[in-house]
Design a protein around this motif. Structure first.
Motif: not given
Length: 143
Positions: A20-28
Motif C-alpha cells: 500500500l505504501v509502494r502504491m502511494d509512492a508510485v501514485s505521487i
C-alpha cells in the motif's frame, strides 16, 4: 527498457516492501510526471539498477527492506554506481545516522504527503531531469 529521449518522461524506481505504501509512492511520483517501476526488495532494485541504471533519474526507497540491502545500503550503492540518480530515502521508524545516507540523498519521514515529496524532489533533482509536471508544481511553491 529503451534509452530515454529528452522529450520522454524520466524513470523513477520505487523500492518498498509494503504494497500500500509502494502504491502511494508510485501514485505521487506518477503525479509528478515520472514513469515509475516498483519493486519490493533491495535485491530486485539492484538488478534493475545494474541493468538499466542509466535510464533512472530517481530512486525512492524505504529503509526497512527484506534481504541483503536495506534502504540506506541501497542508497549508498546506487549513489556510488549511478551518481546521476536523485535519491530519496523514507522511513517512519529509522532516522539516518552519520554515514547512512550518501551526500546526494535526502531523507523523509513516513507517512509522507505528495507536497513533502515534491519539495524534496525540487531540491535534489537537476532541472534537466525534472519531468514537466514537477516543474509546473514547483512554480507556486517558489512564489
Amino acid at each position: 527498457m529503451h534509452r530515454l529521449r529528452s522529450s520522454s518522461p524520466p524513470y523513477a524506481l520505487v523500492v518498498e516492501g509494503h504494497s500500500l505504501v509502494r502504491m502511494d509512492a508510485v501514485s505521487i511520483l506518477e503525479g509528478a510526471g515520472f514513469r515509475v517501476l516498483d519493486v519490493a526488495t533491495g535485491e530486485e532494485a539492484m538488478r534493475l539498477l545494474d541493468k538499466h541504471g542509466a535510464e533512472f533519474a530517481l530512486l525512492f526507497t524505504a529503509v526497512g527492506l527484506s534481504g541483503h540491502y536495506d534502504g540506506f545500503a541501497l542508497a549508498r550503492k546506487a549513489a556510488s554506481d549511478h551518481p546521476h540518480i536523485g535519491i530519496v530515502v523514507a522511513s517512519g521508524h529509522h532516522m539516518p545516522a552519520p554515514g547512512d545516507l550518501p551526500d546526494s540523498a535526502c531523507f523523509i519521514k513516513k507517512p509522507f504527503s505528495a507536497d513533502v515529496v515534491y519539495n524534496h524532489l525540487q531540491r535534489i533533482l537537476p532541472d534537466d531531469t525534472k519531468p514537466e509536471p514537477l516543474r509546473s508544481i514547483s512554480e507556486p511553491l517558489q512564489g
